[in-house]
Design a protein around this motif. Structure first.
Motif, PDB file in Angstrom:
ATOM      1  N   ALA A   1       0.835  -1.196   0.000  1.00 31.35           N
ATOM      2  CA  ALA A   1       0.000   0.000   0.000  1.00 31.35           C
ATOM      3  C   ALA A   1       0.874   1.251   0.000  1.00 31.35           C
ATOM      4  N   LEU A   2       1.921   1.194   0.769  1.00 26.76           N
ATOM      5  CA  LEU A   2       2.838   2.330   0.854  1.00 26.76           C
ATOM      6  C   LEU A   2       3.482   2.602  -0.512  1.00 26.76           C
ATOM      7  N   ILE A   3       3.816   1.528  -1.185  1.00 23.14           N
ATOM      8  CA  ILE A   3       4.470   1.663  -2.483  1.00 23.14           C
ATOM      9  C   ILE A   3       3.495   2.159  -3.547  1.00 23.14           C
ATOM     10  N   GLU A   4       2.342   1.530  -3.557  1.00 23.97           N
ATOM     11  CA  GLU A   4       1.461   1.779  -4.685  1.00 23.97           C
ATOM     12  C   GLU A   4       0.443   2.878  -4.463  1.00 23.97           C
ATOM     13  N   GLU A   5       0.146   3.137  -3.195  1.00 25.28           N
ATOM     14  CA  GLU A   5      -0.945   4.072  -2.972  1.00 25.28           C
ATOM     15  C   GLU A   5      -0.595   5.239  -2.085  1.00 25.28           C
ATOM     16  N   ASP A   6       0.633   5.295  -1.656  1.00 23.72           N
ATOM     17  CA  ASP A   6       1.020   6.468  -0.901  1.00 23.72           C
ATOM     18  C   ASP A   6       0.142   6.672   0.337  1.00 23.72           C
ATOM     19  N   THR A   7      -0.151   5.558   1.023  1.00 20.14           N
ATOM     20  CA  THR A   7      -0.966   5.640   2.238  1.00 20.14           C
ATOM     21  C   THR A   7      -0.144   6.204   3.392  1.00 20.14           C
ATOM     22  N   PRO A   8      -0.806   6.662   4.436  1.00 17.74           N
ATOM     23  CA  PRO A   8      -0.049   7.200   5.574  1.00 17.74           C
ATOM     24  C   PRO A   8       0.581   6.084   6.399  1.00 17.74           C
ATOM     25  N   ASN A   9       1.628   6.433   7.112  1.00 17.00           N
ATOM     26  CA  ASN A   9       2.266   5.470   8.002  1.00 17.00           C
ATOM     27  C   ASN A   9       1.365   5.156   9.185  1.00 17.00           C
ATOM     28  N   ASP A  10       1.381   3.917   9.615  1.00 20.13           N
ATOM     29  CA  ASP A  10       0.678   3.597  10.843  1.00 20.13           C
ATOM     30  C   ASP A  10       1.155   2.284  11.422  1.00 20.13           C
ATOM     31  N   ILE A  11       0.763   2.040  12.643  1.00 20.69           N
ATOM     32  CA  ILE A  11       1.166   0.832  13.357  1.00 20.69           C
ATOM     33  C   ILE A  11      -0.041  -0.072  13.528  1.00 20.69           C
ATOM     34  N   THR A  12       0.114  -1.338  13.193  1.00 19.87           N
ATOM     35  CA  THR A  12      -0.953  -2.304  13.423  1.00 19.87           C
ATOM     36  C   THR A  12      -0.547  -3.220  14.575  1.00 19.87           C
ATOM     37  N   ILE A  13      -1.442  -3.369  15.531  1.00 25.08           N
ATOM     38  CA  ILE A  13      -1.165  -4.280  16.651  1.00 25.08           C
ATOM     39  C   ILE A  13      -1.987  -5.547  16.445  1.00 25.08           C
ATOM     40  N   LEU A  14      -1.317  -6.682  16.399  1.00 24.39           N
ATOM     41  CA  LEU A  14      -2.027  -7.952  16.220  1.00 24.39           C
ATOM     42  C   LEU A  14      -2.285  -8.625  17.562  1.00 24.39           C
ATOM     43  N   GLU A  15      -3.244  -9.522  17.553  1.00 22.46           N
ATOM     44  CA  GLU A  15      -3.532 -10.291  18.758  1.00 22.46           C
ATOM     45  C   GLU A  15      -2.465 -11.357  18.987  1.00 22.46           C
ATOM     46  N   HIS A  16      -2.091 -11.568  20.216  1.00 20.78           N
ATOM     47  CA  HIS A  16      -1.220 -12.697  20.539  1.00 20.78           C
ATOM     48  C   HIS A  16      -2.103 -13.752  21.212  1.00 20.78           C
ATOM     49  N   GLU A  17      -1.501 -14.877  21.525  1.00 18.83           N
ATOM     50  CA  GLU A  17      -2.294 -15.936  22.147  1.00 18.83           C
ATOM     51  C   GLU A  17      -1.423 -16.670  23.152  1.00 18.83           C
ATOM     52  N   LEU A  18      -1.948 -16.864  24.340  1.00 22.41           N
ATOM     53  CA  LEU A  18      -1.203 -17.584  25.371  1.00 22.41           C
ATOM     54  C   LEU A  18      -1.449 -19.070  25.190  1.00 22.41           C
ATOM     55  N   LEU A  19      -0.378 -19.841  25.042  1.00 20.00           N
ATOM     56  CA  LEU A  19      -0.528 -21.278  24.873  1.00 20.00           C
ATOM     57  C   LEU A  19      -0.107 -21.966  26.157  1.00 20.00           C
ATOM     58  N   ILE A  20      -1.066 -22.518  26.847  1.00 19.94           N
ATOM     59  CA  ILE A  20      -0.763 -23.137  28.131  1.00 19.94           C
ATOM     60  C   ILE A  20      -0.489 -24.621  27.929  1.00 19.94           C
ATOM     61  N   ARG A  21       0.722 -25.028  28.246  1.00 19.55           N
ATOM     62  CA  ARG A  21       1.080 -26.441  28.114  1.00 19.55           C
ATOM     63  C   ARG A  21       1.616 -26.929  29.460  1.00 19.55           C
ATOM     64  N   SER A  22       2.089 -28.160  29.495  1.00 23.83           N
ATOM     65  CA  SER A  22       2.366 -28.736  30.815  1.00 23.83           C
ATOM     66  C   SER A  22       3.560 -28.153  31.563  1.00 23.83           C
ATOM     67  N   SER A  23       4.420 -27.405  30.923  1.00 24.65           N
ATOM     68  CA  SER A  23       5.587 -26.895  31.640  1.00 24.65           C
ATOM     69  C   SER A  23       5.211 -25.926  32.755  1.00 24.65           C
TER      70      SER A  23
END
Lengths: 346, 346
Positions: free
Chosen positions: A320-342
């Motif tokens: 998008a930045l290359i082709e459309e000259d969109t503004p800069n921004d930060i995307t925050i993704l979801e993380h996930e806690l994986l509970i295992r036996s340790s």
DNA sequence: GTGAAAGCGCTAACAT
DNA sequence: ATGTTAGCGCTTTCAC
């Protein structure tokens, strides 16, 4: 098989548009349009050209095209440290996403030579590259200069969070929150002396993860005493050393949150060497969810880094930045806690 | 900070040779020679040009250069499967070696789309790429056609052995001999029922490793009965499944040679789940020497793949093919047997 | 020792 | 609907 002269071995120079034009009985411009599928052209000539191109094994010369278009359809991926085991996965998805957008990727491992990344910045500016994907916090100083001078360059940072707002787009998770979630889980399991095996103290992710640990302890009314914090590296052996040393001089913690999975692997190995059992003598959790973590003995509680989403979103953002000259921004993704036996006493 | 118009944000078009020529008060031709450090030029002008270029932040446009020179200084690395954990390491060394030779690398993950590799072959022929590094057995059919038609293309295969002489240069180890060494070691430890967890039966490395196992058994007068051979995949879960099943219907083997480290990890996990101890109930050995193998519990006996040498030698060979038109050939590198506790009864 | 000019293969504006 | 032409930025004869 007939004998050939040496020159015959190098196949005749491969066909250019002019060659295809001659074969199809049209002009080079028409070939260009036909192959690009651009409007003012009859279906019949389009087919004829396509046919000729195929038979001749024609492929456009990317450099001629890029020179003309001032656009190369190449993204550069700057990788500070290929030994980071998040990479295979990340790179695979970056490659895939880029391919789907019609881009090729070049990679450059920057740990080798600090001047190397500057060269690519010049190239980016000179039109050799369309954009840059930073897979780490580090950003070539030259880039920062340009950006703070007001340039809007097509650059996206992923895998690592932004140190502070620096005008570069990013795709990341909330590292501090994720670390908090791990420690919160440990506390809810009833562990009280929860130690942290921190990463290199200057690494931005190490700092964020440590902060998450501190905050969770504080929210649970637990102590983050200095005997509970050990600074190490991100590697297996760093963890192993820590495992061998931990609690030698003072009481053992009952759980340890490691700043990444690799150091957790080493830590567990070190603890086992001392005859300690995980999780029954001491619980362990990591961060990253490398593929081996699921088959470790015991399987490791950790945070899943959404590598695929990071890869795809950052490629899309870069496009998008290359082709459309969109503004800069930060995307925050979801993380996930994986509970295992340790981390679960049995 | 002064307000800027939108256009000002995109930095003024970056300087070309003509710009540098103007600044330094010479012609573009002179700039080209000066920057390339080519002979007929005074040291003084060379310096002046270098200075001007540096101040202006000049970088040559790679596409213009490649178009003119018909040489791009780009090697393409075709990667069938980035999930193969040999890659980070291999790629790191490839990148490093290429950089040292003045090449950039593009990568293309071919597992996604079988047509993808053909596109690059066309590009290679069209002059967009200087050479191709195959990091697997698989070779695009188009390539093989050209080669058997007598073309001498700059292509090198590494990581995987050559299926049969196909005219492509290679850098590899003797897979069969390496497998032989592992099994020979197990036999010398006194194990008699030595099973093999084989890889996918059509994979060339799986075939070679299996052959090594058979040969070593035969040389030791041991049996390679069908109950001792299990065909699986190369992944952790493949090994795990095998570990859970192994010996259910017949007697357990006393040692297992796995066709790679990953399947060995899974196998060990599967055996442990059944309450078996490694190596005391059953010895295990792998193949590849991934970095985790040393910290596994128990540390895994395996074969060290000389990834660095493979990477470097294949880049050098590719360079020679590109620049010097050397003949095709195969280089066999030394492997090394790493004996760790997973195969030593204590 | 340096400059002028041609041309690598392609695309897009303009002409037909 | 198609052809003609110019030019992207560079390197390299060939003049001077």
């Amino acid at each position: 098989m007939p004998k050939r002269k040496a020159e015959d071995n190098r196949l005749a120079r491969s066909p250019t548009m002019a060659d295809i034009a001659r074969i199809a009985g049209v002009s080079a411009a028409t070939v260009s349009r036909a192959l690009a599928g651009l409007p003012p052209i009859t279906e019949e000539t389009r087919l004829r050209v396509a046919q000729a191109a195929k038979e001749a094994g024609y492929a456009v010369n990317r450099h001629a095209r890029s020179l003309r278009l001032k656009r190369s359809k190449v993204m550069l991926v700057l990788i500070p440290n290929l030994a980071n085991p998040n990479f295979p996965d990340l790179l695979m998805h970056i490659d895939r996403a880029a391919y789907d957008c019609g881009y090729d990727i070049m990679i450059a491992h920057t740990a080798i030579d600090p001047h190397r990344s500057d060269r690519y910045v010049d190239e980016l500016l000179a039109g050799g590259l369309d954009g840059v994907l930073l897979t780490a916090n580090y950003c070539p100083p030259k880039l920062l200069e340009r950006i703070s001078a007001g340039a809007r360059l097509p650059i996206v940072r992923t895998l690592s969070p932004t140190p502070r707002p620096d005008g570069i787009s990013g795709v990341q998770i909330d590292e501090e929150k994720a670390a908090y979630d791990v420690v919160d889980h440990l506390a809810r399991q009833g562990y009280r002396r929860i130690a942290h095996l921190g990463g290199p103290p200057k690494e931005i992710v190490a700092i964020a993860r440590k902060r998450g640990w501190e905050k969770a302890l504080s929210d649970h009314g637990l102590d983050a005493g200095s005997d509970l914090y050990v600074s190490a590296g991100f590697l297996i052996n760093d963890g192993r050393r820590a495992g061998a040393e931990l609690g030698r001089s003072t009481a053992l913690p009952d759980a340890i949150f490691c700043s990444n999975d690799e150091s957790a692997y080493g830590l567990i190995a070190g603890l086992k060497e001392r005859g300690l059992r995980v999780p029954n003598d001491i619980a362990v959790a990591g961060f990253d969810d490398l593929s081996f973590s699921a088959v470790l003995d015991p399987p490791l509680t950790t945070v899943r880094l959404p590598r695929r989403e990071m890869a795809e979103k950052s490629v899309w953002k870069l496009r998008a930045l290359i082709e459309e000259d969109t503004p800069n921004d930060i995307t925050i993704l979801e993380h996930e806690l994986l509970i295992r036996s340790s981390s679960i006493r049995n």
